[in-house]
Write a protein that holds these residues in place. Structure first.
Motif, PDB file in Angstrom:
ATOM      1  N   HIS A  72       0.586  -1.078   0.386  1.00  0.00           N
ATOM      2  CA  HIS A  72       0.118  -0.296   0.139  1.00  0.00           C
ATOM      3  C   HIS A  72       0.952   1.569   0.037  1.00  0.00           C
ATOM      4  O   HIS A  72       1.959   0.847   0.852  1.00  0.00           O
ATOM      5  CB  HIS A  72      -0.972   0.174   1.095  1.00  0.00           C
ATOM      6  CG  HIS A  72      -1.872  -1.408   0.971  1.00  0.00           C
ATOM      7  ND1 HIS A  72      -3.232  -1.569   0.818  1.00  0.00           N
ATOM      8  CD2 HIS A  72      -1.119  -2.462   1.372  1.00  0.00           C
ATOM      9  CE1 HIS A  72      -3.639  -2.479   0.445  1.00  0.00           C
ATOM     10  NE2 HIS A  72      -2.762  -3.206   1.591  1.00  0.00           N
ATOM     11  N   TYR A 101      -5.280  -8.412  -3.013  1.00  0.00           N
ATOM     12  CA  TYR A 101      -4.817  -9.529  -4.024  1.00  0.00           C
ATOM     13  C   TYR A 101      -4.656 -10.634  -4.381  1.00  0.00           C
ATOM     14  O   TYR A 101      -4.439 -10.887  -3.056  1.00  0.00           O
ATOM     15  CB  TYR A 101      -3.001  -8.479  -4.251  1.00  0.00           C
ATOM     16  CG  TYR A 101      -2.046  -8.879  -4.989  1.00  0.00           C
ATOM     17  CD1 TYR A 101      -2.667  -9.001  -6.559  1.00  0.00           C
ATOM     18  CD2 TYR A 101      -0.793  -9.245  -5.149  1.00  0.00           C
ATOM     19  CE1 TYR A 101      -1.845  -9.085  -7.444  1.00  0.00           C
ATOM     20  CE2 TYR A 101      -0.608  -9.537  -5.677  1.00  0.00           C
ATOM     21  CZ  TYR A 101      -0.908  -9.538  -7.676  1.00  0.00           C
ATOM     22  OH  TYR A 101       0.163 -10.122  -8.060  1.00  0.00           O
ATOM     23  N   LYS A 152      -5.787   2.580  -5.853  1.00  0.00           N
ATOM     24  CA  LYS A 152      -6.512   1.617  -5.432  1.00  0.00           C
ATOM     25  C   LYS A 152      -7.907   2.184  -5.368  1.00  0.00           C
ATOM     26  O   LYS A 152      -8.560   0.819  -4.774  1.00  0.00           O
ATOM     27  CB  LYS A 152      -6.546   2.008  -3.799  1.00  0.00           C
ATOM     28  CG  LYS A 152      -4.894   0.965  -3.575  1.00  0.00           C
ATOM     29  CD  LYS A 152      -4.346   1.138  -2.267  1.00  0.00           C
ATOM     30  CE  LYS A 152      -5.835   0.963  -0.738  1.00  0.00           C
ATOM     31  NZ  LYS A 152      -5.051   1.049   0.630  1.00  0.00           N
ATOM     32  N   LEU A 185      -7.109  -8.221  -9.231  1.00  0.00           N
ATOM     33  CA  LEU A 185      -7.209  -7.762  -7.944  1.00  0.00           C
ATOM     34  C   LEU A 185      -9.135  -7.078  -7.124  1.00  0.00           C
ATOM     35  O   LEU A 185      -9.995  -7.225  -8.207  1.00  0.00           O
ATOM     36  CB  LEU A 185      -7.263  -5.861  -7.576  1.00  0.00           C
ATOM     37  CG  LEU A 185      -5.191  -5.747  -7.553  1.00  0.00           C
ATOM     38  CD1 LEU A 185      -5.100  -4.059  -8.693  1.00  0.00           C
ATOM     39  CD2 LEU A 185      -5.317  -5.240  -6.690  1.00  0.00           C
ATOM     40  N   ALA A 245      -8.090  -3.678  -2.072  1.00  0.00           N
ATOM     41  CA  ALA A 245      -7.445  -3.473  -1.457  1.00  0.00           C
ATOM     42  C   ALA A 245      -7.002  -5.115  -1.401  1.00  0.00           C
ATOM     43  O   ALA A 245      -5.698  -5.129  -0.569  1.00  0.00           O
ATOM     44  CB  ALA A 245      -7.136  -2.952  -0.097  1.00  0.00           C
ATOM     45  N   LEU A 259      -1.782   0.517  -4.910  1.00  0.00           N
ATOM     46  CA  LEU A 259      -1.522  -0.650  -4.416  1.00  0.00           C
ATOM     47  C   LEU A 259       0.181  -0.992  -5.763  1.00  0.00           C
ATOM     48  O   LEU A 259      -0.443  -0.754  -6.583  1.00  0.00           O
ATOM     49  CB  LEU A 259      -2.664  -1.165  -5.219  1.00  0.00           C
ATOM     50  CG  LEU A 259      -2.526  -3.022  -3.630  1.00  0.00           C
ATOM     51  CD1 LEU A 259      -2.048  -2.235  -2.691  1.00  0.00           C
ATOM     52  CD2 LEU A 259      -3.640  -3.926  -4.233  1.00  0.00           C
ATOM     53  N   PRO A 268     -11.954   1.151  -1.564  1.00  0.00           N
ATOM     54  CA  PRO A 268     -10.191   1.046  -1.641  1.00  0.00           C
ATOM     55  C   PRO A 268     -10.039  -0.897  -2.380  1.00  0.00           C
ATOM     56  O   PRO A 268     -10.910  -1.804  -1.843  1.00  0.00           O
ATOM     57  CB  PRO A 268     -10.001   0.915  -0.137  1.00  0.00           C
ATOM     58  CG  PRO A 268     -11.440   0.676   0.475  1.00  0.00           C
ATOM     59  CD  PRO A 268     -12.673   1.440   0.251  1.00  0.00           C
ATOM     60  N   CYS A 310     -12.479  -5.759  -4.902  1.00  0.00           N
ATOM     61  CA  CYS A 310     -12.887  -4.703  -4.173  1.00  0.00           C
ATOM     62  C   CYS A 310     -13.408  -5.683  -3.079  1.00  0.00           C
ATOM     63  O   CYS A 310     -14.967  -5.527  -3.328  1.00  0.00           O
ATOM     64  CB  CYS A 310     -13.622  -3.592  -5.374  1.00  0.00           C
ATOM     65  SG  CYS A 310     -14.717  -2.204  -4.591  1.00  0.00           S
ATOM     66  N   CYS A 323     -11.548   2.322  -6.089  1.00  0.00           N
ATOM     67  CA  CYS A 323     -11.932   1.241  -7.272  1.00  0.00           C
ATOM     68  C   CYS A 323     -13.147   2.881  -8.202  1.00  0.00           C
ATOM     69  O   CYS A 323     -13.397   3.455  -8.127  1.00  0.00           O
ATOM     70  CB  CYS A 323     -13.273   0.464  -6.411  1.00  0.00           C
ATOM     71  SG  CYS A 323     -14.445  -0.488  -7.718  1.00  0.00           S
TER      72      CYS A 323
END
Length: 359
Positions: free
Chosen positions: A230, A295, A283, A302, A293, A255, A291, A304, A285
């Motif tokens: 982050h 992974y 990050k 990625l 975040a 990210l 965010p 959401c 959306c």
């Protein structure tokens, strides 16, 4: 054998156990009817009726005053300073105003129905299908009678005070939306322009990528394969809340991930946006701004967590699932002379949901 049969017959002939309730199917259920009507004090005393009506419209006007106070509190106790004390006072007095406004409307409405409206019981027979014209006319008459019984058309003070209270009750909510709008100032003349705010972040050429929230710069050599970090712009860590730390962070959060270079399917114009398999994406959306975040190291996706939009890191963060409408904006990166990761420029497109764009 004879004894067993005799015992069985005795059991079969025995009466069923009683529940203690005596029920006779031959006696019809008697309609108890309505209890004798008891007149209220307001029905017997005209002065009491006037007092009740006065109480109702006074509460409605108090509700309007409380709504106006909530709006005034929003202006008197601004939260733009970022100070905890100001935020607490803002929340306290606005909340008290809105609570008092709604409570007064509720109490007034209940008191109106119990003390002022007509208190007569009646029975309305059902009909099985849509009625005749006479029945429809009778339905209209019901509304006329209801207006007469409630005094809505006749008691102008009660009616008008209700209108004032209801109209004023929405003002605090409308006023609070003002806090969502950007504010310009002499130091930041473009701060009131949403297009400028969303298209420009703290990222610029040469800005080092730093860990969130420590602000420690990131060396490319320190990122392991499959890692996700982050990231914030290094200068952001020096900002205070009063200087707009949260606002700038909300736009600039990134990210950072490291893949094998050959796993990246990059277009010709973006081949220099990554460094040795290291890529950086916003990050925020592109659906509603949550965010992104999560992974998935094996699939390079990625996720959401709000509405399950998924983005493919190997293909320019393209949307592969969910309601997001466009890929995550990519931050062009490289390294400086000391091996620290730096931005080549700002994002080349506005960050966040598509509906934030104002072009």
């Amino acid at each position: 054998m004879a004894d067993d049969e005799k015992a069985h017959k005795q059991v079969a002939a025995a009466p069923a156990p009683s529940s203690g309730l005596a029920v006779s199917v031959s006696d019809p259920v008697i309609n108890p009817g309505l209890a004798p009507h008891r007149k209220r004090m307001t029905d017997k005393d005209p002065a009491a009726m006037k007092r009740a009506a006065r109480t109702v419209y006074t509460l409605f006007y108090l509700s309007a005053a409380a709504s106006i106070w909530a709006v005034a509190a929003y202006l008197i106790f601004p939260i733009e300073s970022g100070l905890v004390a100001d935020i607490r006072r803002n929340n306290l007095f606005i909340g008290l105003g809105i609570a008092a406004a709604l409570l007064a409307i509720g109490i007034a409405a209940i008191h109106w129905s119990k003390a002022v409206m007509a208190d007569t019981e009646y029975i309305e027979e059902r009909h099985s299908t849509r009625g005749s014209e006479n029945t429809r006319a009778a339905a209209v008459q019901v509304f006329v009678d209801a207006n007469e019984e409630s005094g809505f058309g006749r008691r102008t003070m009660v009616r008008n005070s209700l209108f004032v209270a209801l109209a004023a009750s929405v003002l605090p909510g409308i006023t609070l939306f003002r806090g969502l709008a950007p504010h310009s100032s002499p130091e930041h003349p473009n701060a009131g322009d949403p297009v400028y705010l969303l298209k420009h972040t703290m990222w610029e050429e040469g800005t080092r990528l730093a860990h969130d929230p420590t602000g420690k710069p990131i060396r490319a050599a320190d990122l392991t394969l499959g890692s996700a970090v982050h990231v914030i712009p290094e200068p952001l860590a020096t900002l205070s809340h009063h200087d707009g730390y949260l606002e700038e962070k909300a736009k600039a959060i990134v990210l950072l991930m490291r893949l094998l270079p050959e796993q990246l399917n990059e277009s010709e114009d973006r081949k220099d946006w990554s460094y040795d398999g290291i890529v950086a994406y916003s990050k925020v959306c592109t659906h509603v701004g949550c965010p992104v975040a999560l992974y998935e190291q094996q699939t390079h996706h990625l996720l959401c967590p709000c509405h399950q939009s998924q983005f493919d890191v190997t293909n320019a963060a393209a949307v592969i699932f969910g309601p997001a409408a466009r890929p995550l904006p990519q931050l062009p990166i490289t390294v400086d002379d000391e091996g620290y990761l730096v931005a080549r420029s700002d994002f080349t497109e506005p960050v966040g949901p598509s509906f934030w764009e104002r072009h």
